[in-house]
Enzyme design. Structure first.
Site, short mmCIF file in Angstrom:
data_model
loop_
_atom_site.label_atom_id
_atom_site.label_comp_id
_atom_site.label_asym_id
_atom_site.label_seq_id
_atom_site.Cartn_x
_atom_site.Cartn_y
_atom_site.Cartn_z
N ARG A 26 48.56 37.45 32.05
CA ARG A 26 47.26 37.58 31.54
C ARG A 26 46.28 38.36 32.41
O ARG A 26 46.07 38.07 33.68
CB ARG A 26 46.72 36.27 31.09
N VAL A 27 45.25 39.27 31.56
CA VAL A 27 44.23 39.81 32.17
C VAL A 27 42.92 39.33 31.39
O VAL A 27 43.03 39.21 30.12
CB VAL A 27 44.32 41.27 32.52
N GLY A 28 41.96 39.04 32.07
CA GLY A 28 40.67 38.82 31.41
C GLY A 28 39.68 39.89 31.43
O GLY A 28 40.13 41.15 31.41
N ASP A 29 38.35 39.43 31.44
CA ASP A 29 37.36 40.44 31.38
C ASP A 29 37.13 41.22 32.49
O ASP A 29 36.53 42.26 32.56
CB ASP A 29 36.12 39.77 30.80
N GLY A 68 37.17 34.92 29.82
CA GLY A 68 37.27 36.40 29.62
C GLY A 68 37.52 36.75 28.34
O GLY A 68 36.82 37.88 27.92
N SER A 111 38.81 30.64 43.14
CA SER A 111 38.79 31.51 41.95
C SER A 111 38.78 33.07 42.22
O SER A 111 38.62 33.86 41.12
CB SER A 111 37.67 30.96 40.84
N THR A 128 34.43 33.87 38.70
CA THR A 128 34.57 34.93 39.11
C THR A 128 32.89 35.24 39.84
O THR A 128 32.10 34.92 39.60
CB THR A 128 34.27 35.51 37.62
N THR A 149 30.91 36.01 33.70
CA THR A 149 31.79 34.89 34.57
C THR A 149 32.13 33.90 33.15
O THR A 149 31.38 33.95 32.08
CB THR A 149 31.16 34.14 35.55
N GLY A 150 33.14 33.36 33.29
CA GLY A 150 33.70 32.49 32.19
C GLY A 150 34.68 33.02 31.40
O GLY A 150 35.58 33.94 31.86
N THR A 166 37.94 38.43 40.59
CA THR A 166 38.20 36.97 40.34
C THR A 166 39.92 36.99 40.39
O THR A 166 40.75 37.88 40.52
CB THR A 166 38.05 36.86 38.79
N1 ASP Z 1 36.21 35.52 33.56
C1 ASP Z 1 37.48 35.30 34.37
C2 ASP Z 1 38.46 35.43 33.52
O1 ASP Z 1 38.64 35.42 32.28
C3 ASP Z 1 37.40 33.87 34.80
C4 ASP Z 1 36.14 33.09 35.07
O2 ASP Z 1 34.93 33.59 35.46
O3 ASP Z 1 36.03 31.93 34.99
O4 ASP Z 1 39.44 35.98 34.12
#
Ligand code: ASP
Length: 330
Positions: free
Chosen positions: A218-221, A244, A88, A190, A241-242, A208
């Protein structure tokens, strides 16, 4: 009320570092000596999302040698970026639905300087590219091809980040192409890391490969300053984490630092950060979010939605993996 406490409570501290010289400039010598006596001793510490002992040990090694918090977080998260068994983060990360590994990372120092890369391909250490963006460009964020070119121009090697294992899993996934984020994927996801060094300075990094099989582009947080990571040297830092998208909607890490500025402990601030996300989702909680935070005194906290999230700390008291308290009981 003490001047420092007043600044924090009144929110004037929100003016950030700019307020420090002004306040210090007004204080007479005995007042500043008293403040020094009153302030708690510096407590170097490293805290990271998930159970990543190699990463936190590396960061602690940097701190022990007198290194900066900035070097510590960069060196620490690089351990996970290089570890291909961690699917990840960095090399070996799971690809998007078209088979491309695209990486997001950011870094922030004690002066509020920050750098970030999004949708970076073919470069194994996005956190170090983010640091270069911070230190050597007039910008905060570089994306995609431009970020890759910048990395190569600065001596980073291009390499294939898709490992055989991740490629095979992606081929299997394509048979159904069902996009369903997995909660606590391999207990990794992450890696966000925060550190305080012997000078009492705070820095953070976050890296991440994003959600597995995400849409192309796609771009997350994680590379978004304020969402996946935020550090304020006067107050503390937070990282996430999680899922985003949910963290971005509440600017989660910035929110947690601001809650600490208002007097909440790191634990209370993480709980409130998660609560805001829960409130917005009105009971639909089929995803994970985990926040960690540290304040200027080295106190830490962590909170998540689903059980299973853990975070690791390293301080003079030793190395520890802590199962995070969760909104949904285990
Ligand atoms: N936070 C990350 C994202 O959304 C992914 C993750 O931590 O699971 O890209």
């Amino acid at each position: 009320m003490k001047r420092r406490k007043f600044l924090k409570n009144s929110g004037l501290g929100a003016a950030g570092l700019m307020s420090v010289p002004l306040v210090k400039g007004c204080a007479n010598e005995s007042e500043s000596k008293k403040e020094q006596k009153d302030s708690p001793p510096v407590r170097p510490i490293v805290i990271a999302t998930w159970d990543v002992p190699n990463a936190t040990a590396k960061a602690w090694e940097v701190l022990e040698k007198g290194g900066s918090a900035l070097d510590a977080v960069e060196q620490g998260v690089r351990m996970e970026e290089a570890d291909i068994s961690n699917q990840s983060v960095g090399k070996g990360g799971r690809p998007d639905r078209e088979g491309n590994v695209t990486l997001d990372a950011c870094i922030m120092d004690q002066l509020g300087n920050c750098g970030s890369v999004v949708y970076l391909q073919n470069i194994a250490h996005p956190v170090s590219v983010a640091r270069k963006v911070m230190e050597e460009t007039p910008h905060v964020m570089l994306a995609g091809k431009g970020a890759e070119k910048f990395a190569v121009d600065n001596g980073f090697n291009r390499e294939n980040l898709l490992t055989e294992k991740s490629r095979k899993e992606w081929e299997d996934w394509k048979k159904t192409s069902k996009y369903q984020p997995v909660i606590n994927i391999e207990n990794h996801d992450t890696i966000g890391m925060l550190a305080i060094d012997a000078q009492g300075n705070l820095s953070g990094a976050c890296t991440t490969s994003g959600m597995a099989y995400k849409m192309a582009g796609r771009v997350g947080d994680s590379p978004i300053i304020g969402a996946g990571l935020f550090v304020d040297n006067e107050i503390g830092g937070a990282t996430a984490t999680g899922m985003g998208e949910e963290v971005v909607r509440t600017v989660g890490s910035f929110l947690i630092v601001e809650l600490m500025r208002q007097g909440k402990s790191p634990q209370e601030a993480c709980e409130e950060g998660v609560r805001r996300i829960i409130e917005k989702n009105k009971g639909k909680l089929d995803f994970q979010i985990g926040f960690i935070a540290v304040n200027k005194n080295g106190e830490t906290g962590g909170y998540c939605i689903q059980p299973g999230f853990t975070y690791r700390t390293y301080s003079s008291e030793g190395h520890q993996n802590t199962p995070s308290a969760s909104h949904i009981p285990s």
